[in-house]
Write a protein that holds these residues in place. Structure first.
Motif, PDB file in Angstrom:
ATOM      1  N   PHE A 107       4.609 -12.605 -20.634  1.00  0.00           N
ATOM      2  CA  PHE A 107       5.236 -12.612 -19.318  1.00  0.00           C
ATOM      3  C   PHE A 107       6.095 -13.865 -19.129  1.00  0.00           C
ATOM      4  O   PHE A 107       7.208 -13.796 -18.597  1.00  0.00           O
ATOM      5  N   SER A 108       5.586 -14.992 -19.572  1.00  0.00           N
ATOM      6  CA  SER A 108       6.345 -16.241 -19.432  1.00  0.00           C
ATOM      7  C   SER A 108       7.643 -16.191 -20.231  1.00  0.00           C
ATOM      8  O   SER A 108       8.692 -16.655 -19.775  1.00  0.00           O
ATOM      9  N   ALA A 109       7.576 -15.612 -21.426  1.00  0.00           N
ATOM     10  CA  ALA A 109       8.771 -15.507 -22.258  1.00  0.00           C
ATOM     11  C   ALA A 109       9.819 -14.616 -21.598  1.00  0.00           C
ATOM     12  O   ALA A 109      11.005 -14.978 -21.543  1.00  0.00           O
ATOM     13  N   MET A 146       8.945  -9.902 -11.107  1.00  0.00           N
ATOM     14  CA  MET A 146       9.009 -11.099 -11.941  1.00  0.00           C
ATOM     15  C   MET A 146      10.396 -11.223 -12.591  1.00  0.00           C
ATOM     16  O   MET A 146      11.013 -12.303 -12.581  1.00  0.00           O
ATOM     17  N   MET A 147      10.907 -10.121 -13.120  1.00  0.00           N
ATOM     18  CA  MET A 147      12.201 -10.166 -13.794  1.00  0.00           C
ATOM     19  C   MET A 147      13.355 -10.364 -12.814  1.00  0.00           C
ATOM     20  O   MET A 147      14.425 -10.830 -13.200  1.00  0.00           O
ATOM     21  N   ALA A 148      13.126 -10.009 -11.556  1.00  0.00           N
ATOM     22  CA  ALA A 148      14.151 -10.244 -10.535  1.00  0.00           C
ATOM     23  C   ALA A 148      14.070 -11.652  -9.970  1.00  0.00           C
ATOM     24  O   ALA A 148      14.850 -12.018  -9.089  1.00  0.00           O
ATOM     25  N   GLY A 149      13.129 -12.467 -10.447  1.00  0.00           N
ATOM     26  CA  GLY A 149      12.983 -13.832  -9.968  1.00  0.00           C
ATOM     27  C   GLY A 149      12.232 -13.946  -8.664  1.00  0.00           C
ATOM     28  O   GLY A 149      12.243 -15.007  -8.030  1.00  0.00           O
ATOM     29  N   PRO A 158       5.363 -15.727 -13.368  1.00  0.00           N
ATOM     30  CA  PRO A 158       4.583 -14.965 -14.345  1.00  0.00           C
ATOM     31  C   PRO A 158       3.096 -14.880 -14.010  1.00  0.00           C
ATOM     32  O   PRO A 158       2.486 -13.816 -14.136  1.00  0.00           O
ATOM     33  N   GLU A 159       2.503 -16.000 -13.578  1.00  0.00           N
ATOM     34  CA  GLU A 159       1.071 -15.969 -13.279  1.00  0.00           C
ATOM     35  C   GLU A 159       0.776 -15.075 -12.074  1.00  0.00           C
ATOM     36  O   GLU A 159      -0.294 -14.442 -12.004  1.00  0.00           O
ATOM     37  N   GLU A 160       1.715 -14.987 -11.136  1.00  0.00           N
ATOM     38  CA  GLU A 160       1.542 -14.091  -9.989  1.00  0.00           C
ATOM     39  C   GLU A 160       1.634 -12.632 -10.436  1.00  0.00           C
ATOM     40  O   GLU A 160       0.882 -11.769  -9.951  1.00  0.00           O
ATOM     41  N   ALA A 161       2.533 -12.363 -11.362  1.00  0.00           N
ATOM     42  CA  ALA A 161       2.670 -11.003 -11.874  1.00  0.00           C
ATOM     43  C   ALA A 161       1.422 -10.586 -12.643  1.00  0.00           C
ATOM     44  O   ALA A 161       0.948  -9.450 -12.512  1.00  0.00           O
ATOM     45  N   VAL A 162       0.889 -11.478 -13.447  1.00  0.00           N
ATOM     46  CA  VAL A 162      -0.347 -11.187 -14.172  1.00  0.00           C
ATOM     47  C   VAL A 162      -1.467 -10.865 -13.195  1.00  0.00           C
ATOM     48  O   VAL A 162      -2.218  -9.889 -13.367  1.00  0.00           O
ATOM     49  N   ALA A 163      -1.606 -11.684 -12.152  1.00  0.00           N
ATOM     50  CA  ALA A 163      -2.656 -11.470 -11.162  1.00  0.00           C
ATOM     51  C   ALA A 163      -2.477 -10.127 -10.451  1.00  0.00           C
ATOM     52  O   ALA A 163      -3.463  -9.406 -10.196  1.00  0.00           O
ATOM     53  N   ALA A 164      -1.235  -9.766 -10.140  1.00  0.00           N
ATOM     54  CA  ALA A 164      -0.972  -8.490  -9.474  1.00  0.00           C
ATOM     55  C   ALA A 164      -1.338  -7.316 -10.377  1.00  0.00           C
ATOM     56  O   ALA A 164      -1.905  -6.319  -9.921  1.00  0.00           O
ATOM     57  N   CYS A 165      -1.023  -7.433 -11.650  1.00  0.00           N
ATOM     58  CA  CYS A 165      -1.380  -6.375 -12.598  1.00  0.00           C
ATOM     59  C   CYS A 165      -2.889  -6.220 -12.695  1.00  0.00           C
ATOM     60  O   CYS A 165      -3.418  -5.094 -12.721  1.00  0.00           O
ATOM     61  N   GLN A 166      -3.598  -7.337 -12.749  1.00  0.00           N
ATOM     62  CA  GLN A 166      -5.056  -7.273 -12.865  1.00  0.00           C
ATOM     63  C   GLN A 166      -5.681  -6.671 -11.614  1.00  0.00           C
ATOM     64  O   GLN A 166      -6.608  -5.858 -11.700  1.00  0.00           O
ATOM     65  N   ARG A 167      -5.188  -7.038 -10.438  1.00  0.00           N
ATOM     66  CA  ARG A 167      -5.718  -6.468  -9.196  1.00  0.00           C
ATOM     67  C   ARG A 167      -5.518  -4.952  -9.166  1.00  0.00           C
ATOM     68  O   ARG A 167      -6.420  -4.194  -8.767  1.00  0.00           O
ATOM     69  N   ALA A 168      -4.342  -4.512  -9.573  1.00  0.00           N
ATOM     70  CA  ALA A 168      -4.055  -3.077  -9.558  1.00  0.00           C
ATOM     71  C   ALA A 168      -4.942  -2.330 -10.546  1.00  0.00           C
ATOM     72  O   ALA A 168      -5.469  -1.248 -10.235  1.00  0.00           O
ATOM     73  N   ALA A 169      -5.127  -2.895 -11.731  1.00  0.00           N
ATOM     74  CA  ALA A 169      -5.988  -2.254 -12.735  1.00  0.00           C
ATOM     75  C   ALA A 169      -7.435  -2.213 -12.260  1.00  0.00           C
ATOM     76  O   ALA A 169      -8.137  -1.205 -12.444  1.00  0.00           O
ATOM     77  N   ASP A 170      -7.904  -3.292 -11.646  1.00  0.00           N
ATOM     78  CA  ASP A 170      -9.280  -3.329 -11.135  1.00  0.00           C
ATOM     79  C   ASP A 170      -9.493  -2.281 -10.052  1.00  0.00           C
ATOM     80  O   ASP A 170     -10.563  -1.647  -9.973  1.00  0.00           O
ATOM     81  N   ALA A 171      -8.481  -2.077  -9.208  1.00  0.00           N
ATOM     82  CA  ALA A 171      -8.601  -1.088  -8.133  1.00  0.00           C
ATOM     83  C   ALA A 171      -8.750   0.316  -8.703  1.00  0.00           C
ATOM     84  O   ALA A 171      -9.558   1.118  -8.215  1.00  0.00           O
ATOM     85  N   VAL A 172      -7.996   0.627  -9.755  1.00  0.00           N
ATOM     86  CA  VAL A 172      -8.113   1.936 -10.388  1.00  0.00           C
ATOM     87  C   VAL A 172      -9.467   2.076 -11.072  1.00  0.00           C
ATOM     88  O   VAL A 172     -10.112   3.127 -11.006  1.00  0.00           O
ATOM     89  N   ALA A 173      -9.919   1.009 -11.728  1.00  0.00           N
ATOM     90  CA  ALA A 173     -11.213   1.051 -12.412  1.00  0.00           C
ATOM     91  C   ALA A 173     -12.352   1.330 -11.435  1.00  0.00           C
ATOM     92  O   ALA A 173     -13.335   2.004 -11.780  1.00  0.00           O
ATOM     93  N   ARG A 174     -12.234   0.826 -10.205  1.00  0.00           N
ATOM     94  CA  ARG A 174     -13.290   1.027  -9.205  1.00  0.00           C
ATOM     95  C   ARG A 174     -13.198   2.380  -8.502  1.00  0.00           C
ATOM     96  O   ARG A 174     -14.156   2.807  -7.847  1.00  0.00           O
ATOM     97  N   ASP A 175     -12.074   3.044  -8.608  1.00  0.00           N
ATOM     98  CA  ASP A 175     -11.828   4.272  -7.853  1.00  0.00           C
ATOM     99  C   ASP A 175     -12.423   5.467  -8.594  1.00  0.00           C
ATOM    100  O   ASP A 175     -11.873   5.948  -9.583  1.00  0.00           O
ATOM    101  N   ASP A 176     -13.537   5.975  -8.104  1.00  0.00           N
ATOM    102  CA  ASP A 176     -14.220   7.079  -8.770  1.00  0.00           C
ATOM    103  C   ASP A 176     -13.439   8.386  -8.681  1.00  0.00           C
ATOM    104  O   ASP A 176     -13.749   9.341  -9.404  1.00  0.00           O
ATOM    105  N   SER A 177     -12.445   8.458  -7.804  1.00  0.00           N
ATOM    106  CA  SER A 177     -11.668   9.680  -7.681  1.00  0.00           C
ATOM    107  C   SER A 177     -10.604   9.806  -8.776  1.00  0.00           C
ATOM    108  O   SER A 177     -10.013  10.874  -8.943  1.00  0.00           O
ATOM    109  N   VAL A 178     -10.363   8.716  -9.508  1.00  0.00           N
ATOM    110  CA  VAL A 178      -9.360   8.730 -10.585  1.00  0.00           C
ATOM    111  C   VAL A 178     -10.042   9.067 -11.900  1.00  0.00           C
ATOM    112  O   VAL A 178     -10.967   8.351 -12.328  1.00  0.00           O
ATOM    113  N   PRO A 179      -9.636  10.138 -12.593  1.00  0.00           N
ATOM    114  CA  PRO A 179     -10.219  10.440 -13.899  1.00  0.00           C
ATOM    115  C   PRO A 179      -9.997   9.281 -14.854  1.00  0.00           C
ATOM    116  O   PRO A 179      -8.922   8.689 -14.882  1.00  0.00           O
ATOM    117  N   LYS A 180     -11.015   8.970 -15.643  1.00  0.00           N
ATOM    118  CA  LYS A 180     -10.934   7.843 -16.570  1.00  0.00           C
ATOM    119  C   LYS A 180     -10.825   8.319 -18.009  1.00  0.00           C
ATOM    120  O   LYS A 180     -11.442   9.307 -18.406  1.00  0.00           O
TER     121      LYS A 180
END
Length: 475
Positions: free
Chosen positions: A270-272, A442-445, A449-471
């Protein structure tokens, strides 16, 4: 192309869907995802023979819907001509609005017989699987191939094709999606433009920044991309992450494992990429460009690199000037400490086809896919659209255009060092909207990068916790 004559039920439902009667305001999201109304009036199978392994009836019409994107529709029309030589007429249509047009029909149990479920408006395969709306194509794999009855269809496919159509979990070893094209993703560029810069293809990120600086001095940007569809950035970003940290980083991301996005390889990648923006190496206005607009800017020589797949040669054919000498390279690595070699790239079966579980002519749908997997159809696909197919050896001996020849060379050079991320297959909303949105900002400035990483992790965690989403999960 002649149109098939379908039962009145099908015609009535199609007219109703077109009038909006199947998707009235106020219908709940749950109802909109419900499975169809059964396979009422389906065509009965005839006795199977070596030439007709699925027992296709000769008087049943077949309906095929094709995504009219980078590959167009002619390859499908040509396969339909072969089908009509032995069976009934084909009702063919092509559109870029797959979900918008077909989701109501899937809900009502009145789908087409074959769907090319591609493009930005594709139906989410996870939802279709969860609602049992897709036929298991394993019988297609075990059927005799069109060209040699002693060889099964499975045995004719490129490695990874079957795995790409499997989803594990509750769906076991079922094969639900035939990905017809074999796509090489990477950094696409003009050999002629790179030569004018007197530069070599960059293998490390330090070299990438140097090439982008040389491009800027020559009056062109280093990069552009499909800003309106930021998942295009994943075509180089994901294998870049794998190069830095190993393929297991992508597997952890696909599996929604805790803190997978916080791996140091993700942070470095992300930093690169953010550095491209921070240094002004991205073409001005890129965040607002569609995929076609970004490709037109690239072929016009206003940017050196574009992340894309091997369909781009056909899709940008009309804007590509003579002497452009299109080529693709593996994503540039970070440095000599990368976990995987420079040649590592994302290459996989792509361009999904499915047969709906409620298809009126299900055996005809299977036979149509078997025809497409015949050698003649697969070679025709490559010649028409400048892309490899999923059929092994089908392109051997063909005179390939420069981009596809380059993609073939990159694939050969990669050998076993290919990656195949499944996040977009399994969790399209997460990938395209949440992850894609964070990377786009992030690419639009607009995001560090660290904020983008955190946003990605939050979104992934939300899906992981959502039992209505097939895994789904890698083995």
């Amino acid at each position: 192309m002649p149109s098939g004559s379908h039962p009145d039920r099908r015609s009535l439902l199609r007219r109703s869907a077109a009038a909006g009667l199947l998707a009235l305001p106020g219908v709940s999201a749950l109802a909109a995802c419900a499975s169809g109304g059964g396979n009422e009036g389906a065509v009965e199978r005839e006795a199977a023979t070596d030439a007709n392994p699925f027992g296709v009836s000769s008087d049943a019409g077949l309906e095929v819907v094709i995504f009219n994107g980078g590959f167009g529709e002619q390859y499908a029309l040509d396969a339909e001509q072969i089908y009509q030589g032995s069976y009934g007429p084909v009702d063919h249509s092509a559109t870029q609005e797959i979900a918008s047009r077909l989701q109501p029909r899937m809900v009502q149990g009145d789908p087409p017989d074959v769907v090319n479920n591609g493009g930005a408006d594709a139906m989410a395969i996870a939802g279709l699987l969860a609602n049992r709306q897709v036929h298991d194509l394993t019988e297609l794999l075990e059927a005799p191939s069109l060209d040699d009855p002693a060889v099964t269809v499975r045995e004719t496919l490129r490695p990874g094709t079957v795995e790409k159509g499997q989803f594990g979990g509750d769906f076991g070893e079922g094969f639900y999606q035939l990905n017809y094209a074999f796509t090489v993703h990477g950094q696409w560029y003009s050999r002629a433009a790179l030569a004018r810069l007197d530069a070599e293809y960059p293998r490390t990120w330090e070299e990438m920044l140097a090439v982008c600086e040389a491009a800027r001095r020559a009056g062109m940007a280093g990069w552009t991309y499909a800003g309106q569809y930021p998942y295009y950035l994943a075509f180089t970003l994901y294998p870049f992450i794998a190069k830095i940290g190993g393929a297991e980083v992508l597997r952890a991301i696909d599996n929604l494992e805790p803190n997978a996005w916080r791996h140091e390889a993700v942070a470095a990648a992300f930093s690169a990429y953010h550095e491209l923006t921070a240094r002004g190496y991205v073409l001005r206005g890129t965040p607002g460009l569609s995929h076609e607009e970004s490709q037109a800017e690239w072929t016009a020589g206003r940017a050196l690199f574009i992340p894309n797949g091997s369909w781009v040669e056909n899709e940008s054919r009309e804007t590509t000037p003579d002497g452009f000498d299109m080529a693709v390279g593996p994503p540039t690595g970070l440095d000599e400490g990368d976990a995987l070699p420079f040649g590592t790239l994302w290459a996989c079966a792509d361009e999904p086809f499915l047969v709906p579980a409620d298809a009126h002519n299900l055996p005809g749908g299977l036979e149509f896919l078997r025809i497409m997997l015949g050698r003649d159809s697969a070679r025709n696909f490559t010649e028409l659209v400048s892309s490899l197919s999923c059929v092994s050896g089908a392109a051997d001996g063909l005179d390939l255009p420069p981009g596809l020849a380059s993609a073939t060379q990159a694939l050969d050079a990669a050998g076993e060092n290919t990656v195949n991320p499944r996040l977009r297959d399994w969790y399209r909303q997460l990938h395209d909207v949440e992850i894609g949105g964070a990377v786009a900002r992030m690419m639009a400035g607009e995001m560090e990068p660290e904020e983008a990483v955190a946003a990605c992790q939050r979104a992934a965690d939300a899906v992981a916790r959502d039992d209505s989403v097939p895994k789904f999960r890698h083995a």
